[in-house]
Write an enzyme that holds these catalytic residues in place. Structure first.
Site, PDB file in Angstrom:
ATOM      1  N   SER A  12      40.527  18.205  42.985  1.00  0.00           N
ATOM      2  CA  SER A  12      39.727  18.098  41.761  1.00  0.00           C
ATOM      3  C   SER A  12      40.433  17.175  40.772  1.00  0.00           C
ATOM      4  CB  SER A  12      39.527  19.490  41.158  1.00  0.00           C
ATOM      5  OG  SER A  12      40.768  20.158  41.055  1.00  0.00           O
ATOM      6  N   GLU A  14      40.799  16.098  36.466  1.00  0.00           N
ATOM      7  CA  GLU A  14      40.592  16.570  35.090  1.00  0.00           C
ATOM      8  C   GLU A  14      40.468  15.406  34.115  1.00  0.00           C
ATOM      9  OE1 GLU A  14      43.019  19.931  33.856  1.00  0.00           O
ATOM     10  OE2 GLU A  14      43.430  18.908  31.956  1.00  0.00           O
ATOM     11  N   ALA A  48      41.991  20.510  23.340  1.00  0.00           N
ATOM     12  CA  ALA A  48      43.331  19.932  23.463  1.00  0.00           C
ATOM     13  C   ALA A  48      43.362  18.600  22.713  1.00  0.00           C
ATOM     14  CB  ALA A  48      43.684  19.724  24.928  1.00  0.00           C
ATOM     15  N   HIS A  73      36.539  23.418  30.490  1.00  0.00           N
ATOM     16  CA  HIS A  73      37.598  24.321  30.059  1.00  0.00           C
ATOM     17  C   HIS A  73      37.069  25.040  28.816  1.00  0.00           C
ATOM     18  CE1 HIS A  73      41.151  21.907  31.957  1.00  0.00           C
ATOM     19  NE2 HIS A  73      40.031  21.728  32.643  1.00  0.00           N
ATOM     20  N   ARG A 103      43.786  30.410  27.038  1.00  0.00           N
ATOM     21  CA  ARG A 103      43.986  30.863  25.660  1.00  0.00           C
ATOM     22  C   ARG A 103      43.934  29.671  24.719  1.00  0.00           C
ATOM     23  NH1 ARG A 103      49.779  32.348  23.389  1.00  0.00           N
ATOM     24  NH2 ARG A 103      49.831  30.091  23.618  1.00  0.00           N
ATOM     25  N   ASP A 105      46.451  26.459  22.830  1.00  0.00           N
ATOM     26  CA  ASP A 105      47.717  26.484  22.097  1.00  0.00           C
ATOM     27  C   ASP A 105      47.516  27.058  20.716  1.00  0.00           C
ATOM     28  OD1 ASP A 105      49.616  25.619  23.951  1.00  0.00           O
ATOM     29  OD2 ASP A 105      48.773  23.593  23.846  1.00  0.00           O
ATOM     30  N   TYR A 141      51.933  28.829  35.673  1.00  0.00           N
ATOM     31  CA  TYR A 141      53.104  28.054  35.209  1.00  0.00           C
ATOM     32  C   TYR A 141      54.303  28.274  36.137  1.00  0.00           C
ATOM     33  CZ  TYR A 141      50.154  27.758  31.123  1.00  0.00           C
ATOM     34  OH  TYR A 141      49.086  27.530  30.292  1.00  0.00           O
ATOM     35  N   HIS A 145      55.667  29.590  31.208  1.00  0.00           N
ATOM     36  CA  HIS A 145      55.060  29.169  29.938  1.00  0.00           C
ATOM     37  C   HIS A 145      56.149  29.140  28.853  1.00  0.00           C
ATOM     38  CE1 HIS A 145      52.574  29.596  26.271  1.00  0.00           C
ATOM     39  NE2 HIS A 145      51.773  28.806  26.943  1.00  0.00           N
ATOM     40  N   GLN A 172      50.260  24.251  35.698  1.00  0.00           N
ATOM     41  CA  GLN A 172      50.818  23.201  34.852  1.00  0.00           C
ATOM     42  C   GLN A 172      51.494  22.210  35.792  1.00  0.00           C
ATOM     43  OE1 GLN A 172      50.805  21.211  32.493  1.00  0.00           O
ATOM     44  NE2 GLN A 172      51.092  22.773  30.911  1.00  0.00           N
ATOM     45  N   PHE A 212      54.409  14.798  26.513  1.00  0.00           N
ATOM     46  CA  PHE A 212      53.637  15.915  27.091  1.00  0.00           C
ATOM     47  C   PHE A 212      54.582  17.010  27.589  1.00  0.00           C
ATOM     48  CE2 PHE A 212      49.892  13.085  28.689  1.00  0.00           C
ATOM     49  CZ  PHE A 212      49.368  13.067  27.415  1.00  0.00           C
ATOM     50  N   HIS A 262      45.055  19.314  41.954  1.00  0.00           N
ATOM     51  CA  HIS A 262      44.219  19.077  40.758  1.00  0.00           C
ATOM     52  C   HIS A 262      44.908  17.967  39.959  1.00  0.00           C
ATOM     53  CE1 HIS A 262      41.580  20.163  37.353  1.00  0.00           C
ATOM     54  NE2 HIS A 262      42.647  20.010  36.575  1.00  0.00           N
TER      55      HIS A 262
HETATM   56  P1  FAD Z   1      47.879  32.962  28.503  1.00  0.00           P
HETATM   57  O1  FAD Z   1      47.680  33.251  29.947  1.00  0.00           O
HETATM   58  O2  FAD Z   1      47.220  33.889  27.519  1.00  0.00           O
HETATM   59  O3  FAD Z   1      49.472  32.978  28.246  1.00  0.00           O
HETATM   60  C1  FAD Z   1      50.033  32.493  27.036  1.00  0.00           C
HETATM   61  C2  FAD Z   1      51.376  33.151  26.786  1.00  0.00           C
HETATM   62  O4  FAD Z   1      51.193  34.539  26.419  1.00  0.00           O
HETATM   63  C3  FAD Z   1      52.321  33.173  27.982  1.00  0.00           C
HETATM   64  O5  FAD Z   1      53.630  33.045  27.502  1.00  0.00           O
HETATM   65  C4  FAD Z   1      52.114  34.567  28.593  1.00  0.00           C
HETATM   66  O6  FAD Z   1      53.262  35.025  29.273  1.00  0.00           O
HETATM   67  C5  FAD Z   1      51.795  35.413  27.366  1.00  0.00           C
HETATM   68  N1  FAD Z   1      50.785  36.452  27.646  1.00  0.00           N
HETATM   69  C6  FAD Z   1      49.652  36.294  28.381  1.00  0.00           C
HETATM   70  N2  FAD Z   1      48.933  37.429  28.382  1.00  0.00           N
HETATM   71  C7  FAD Z   1      49.622  38.331  27.626  1.00  0.00           C
HETATM   72  C8  FAD Z   1      49.363  39.682  27.230  1.00  0.00           C
HETATM   73  N3  FAD Z   1      48.252  40.325  27.611  1.00  0.00           N
HETATM   74  N4  FAD Z   1      50.289  40.299  26.440  1.00  0.00           N
HETATM   75  C9  FAD Z   1      51.409  39.642  26.028  1.00  0.00           C
HETATM   76  N5  FAD Z   1      51.699  38.351  26.376  1.00  0.00           N
HETATM   77  C10 FAD Z   1      50.801  37.705  27.158  1.00  0.00           C
HETATM   78  N6  FAD Z   1      44.873  23.779  26.338  1.00  0.00           N
HETATM   79  C11 FAD Z   1      43.802  23.452  25.573  1.00  0.00           C
HETATM   80  O7  FAD Z   1      43.859  23.575  24.341  1.00  0.00           O
HETATM   81  N7  FAD Z   1      42.639  22.977  26.140  1.00  0.00           N
HETATM   82  C12 FAD Z   1      42.494  22.829  27.484  1.00  0.00           C
HETATM   83  O8  FAD Z   1      41.439  22.412  27.950  1.00  0.00           O
HETATM   84  C13 FAD Z   1      43.609  23.159  28.313  1.00  0.00           C
HETATM   85  N8  FAD Z   1      43.532  23.053  29.654  1.00  0.00           N
HETATM   86  C14 FAD Z   1      44.583  23.456  30.440  1.00  0.00           C
HETATM   87  C15 FAD Z   1      44.447  23.411  31.830  1.00  0.00           C
HETATM   88  C16 FAD Z   1      45.488  23.826  32.657  1.00  0.00           C
HETATM   89  C17 FAD Z   1      45.307  23.778  34.157  1.00  0.00           C
HETATM   90  C18 FAD Z   1      46.713  24.272  32.079  1.00  0.00           C
HETATM   91  C19 FAD Z   1      47.866  24.675  32.961  1.00  0.00           C
HETATM   92  C20 FAD Z   1      46.847  24.319  30.694  1.00  0.00           C
HETATM   93  C21 FAD Z   1      45.797  23.936  29.859  1.00  0.00           C
HETATM   94  N9  FAD Z   1      45.877  23.997  28.474  1.00  0.00           N
HETATM   95  C22 FAD Z   1      44.801  23.647  27.685  1.00  0.00           C
HETATM   96  C23 FAD Z   1      47.110  24.474  27.822  1.00  0.00           C
HETATM   97  C24 FAD Z   1      47.069  26.007  27.536  1.00  0.00           C
HETATM   98  O9  FAD Z   1      46.027  26.302  26.654  1.00  0.00           O
HETATM   99  C25 FAD Z   1      48.410  26.401  26.940  1.00  0.00           C
HETATM  100  O10 FAD Z   1      49.420  26.312  27.894  1.00  0.00           O
HETATM  101  C26 FAD Z   1      48.427  27.752  26.221  1.00  0.00           C
HETATM  102  O11 FAD Z   1      49.627  27.818  25.456  1.00  0.00           O
HETATM  103  C27 FAD Z   1      48.399  28.949  27.158  1.00  0.00           C
HETATM  104  O12 FAD Z   1      47.171  29.126  27.718  1.00  0.00           O
HETATM  105  P2  FAD Z   1      46.982  30.206  28.900  1.00  0.00           P
HETATM  106  O13 FAD Z   1      45.549  30.305  29.182  1.00  0.00           O
HETATM  107  O14 FAD Z   1      47.905  29.954  30.000  1.00  0.00           O
HETATM  108  O15 FAD Z   1      47.464  31.531  28.078  1.00  0.00           O
END
Ligand code: FAD
Length: 281
Positions: A12, A14, A48, A73, A103, A105, A141, A145, A172, A212, A262
């Site tokens: 895929s 992106e 993002a 996304h 989630r 950033d 990750y 992360h 990532q 990045f 990807h």
């Molecule tokens: P989470 O899975 O929620 O994790 C975030 C942090 O919180 C981690 O440190 C984790 O250990 C911790 N955590 C998770 N769940 C819990 C819980 N229940 N209780 C306590 N701690 C917890 N960013 C954008 O803004 N837009 C995009 O389109 C985008 N696309 C991406 C695509 C990919 C493939 C990747 C790898 C990243 C992308 N990102 C994007 C970046 C991403 O949004 C960031 O890395 C963000 O900081 C974390 O998102 P996540 O969904 O992994 O969060």
């Protein structure tokens, strides 16, 4: 790696939503070139780098209108259930059934005004609201992360997303395949066997890659960094070296059972097409 070998491979690409007219022209050309490789789907980031919800929707619509599979996304940080519900309905109306749930950033002030704290809550919400309609991808990750206090906690948090209903994951980007292999082994030990597809960042520009990587916690190994620094502004050498390094990485990942790749294309086709061709995909 055994859990990964049983999954069929998914390739895929992106994109991010282009903002300017010139950006849109470049992106359309990249889409056409990359479409010839026949990836399973194209995804488009959301939020993002300041991109808007409307930009993601328009990009996804255009990809779909050209007859390709598209996966938007969605990020939940600072959002509300009402807003996410509307977003999901808009994509359902568009005929989209594949989504990357994140989630996002945290804003600089780290205030979380929204109704979701973590991606696992978003995944659970999507499942509650739309049942099995969407294939849900989440982020993984292998080098952990940047906010995670330790590796084990990050893995447990990854597991939460799978238990909430994720179908597959995209990692990532990383340049050390052992980080990925170890991550997969640890996921297996936790009983997770969903496809975890390596995210691949082609190397075409040293300064951009360094920026990045600082932001997302991906490590550029010293030997790669030193080589890239040595090339200075010689872009042709950076690209030739990057092509060698990233093709070798992809080759090893696939040989050891990674369930696809990807590509983070940054809206450009050349580097991804070159790697794809060299891999003989
Ligand atoms: P989470 O899975 O929620 O994790 C975030 C942090 O919180 C981690 O440190 C984790 O250990 C911790 N955590 C998770 N769940 C819990 C819980 N229940 N209780 C306590 N701690 C917890 N960013 C954008 O803004 N837009 C995009 O389109 C985008 N696309 C991406 C695509 C990919 C493939 C990747 C790898 C990243 C992308 N990102 C994007 C970046 C991403 O949004 C960031 O890395 C963000 O900081 C974390 O998102 P996540 O969904 O992994 O969060």
């Amino acid at each position: 790696m055994d859990s990964q070998k049983k999954h069929s491979r998914v390739f895929s690409c992106e994109f991010f939503p282009p903002k300017t007219e010139a950006g849109k022209d470049g992106w359309r050309a990249a889409l056409d070139d990359l479409a010839r490789l026949k990836p399973k789907y194209f995804s488009c980031t959301y939020g993002a780098g300041g991109s808007t919800q409307a930009g993601t929707y328009e990009t996804i619509k255009e990809i779909r209108d050209k007859g390709h599979r598209a996966a938007p996304h969605i990020t939940c940080v600072g959002s509300t259930k009402t807003k996410i519900r509307e977003l999901l309905q808009g994509y359902i109306d568009l005929g989209i059934d594949h989504i990357v749930a994140l989630r996002g950033d945290l804003p600089e002030d780290r205030k979380q005004a929204g109704e979701f704290a973590y991606a696992n809550e978003l995944v659970a919400f999507i499942r509650r609201e739309t049942g099995r309609h969407f294939h849900i991808e989440v982020a993984a990750y292998p080098e952990f992360h940047p906010e995670a206090p330790d590796a084990k906690t990050d893995l447990v948090n990854f597991k939460r997303k799978v238990e909430a209903g994720a179908d597959s994951a995209i990692t990532q980007y990383f340049f050390n395949p052992d980080a990925y292999f170890r991550f997969i082994d640890e996921c297996e030990a936790l009983g997770l066997d969903l496809p975890i597809v390596p995210g691949i960042m082609p190397i075409t520009n040293h300064k951009q890659l360094a920026r990045f990587s600082d932001n997302c916690g991906a490590e550029i190994p010293r030997w790669i960094r030193k080589r890239l620094e040595g090339f200075g502004d010689d872009l042709a050498s950076i690209r030739a070296f990057g092509l060698d390094v990233v093709t070798a990485l992809c080759d090893r990942l696939l040989a050891e059972g990674a369930p696809g790749l990807h590509f983070y294309t940054l809206n450009r086709a050349e580097a991804t097409c070159a790697i794809w061709r060299r891999l003989g995909l």
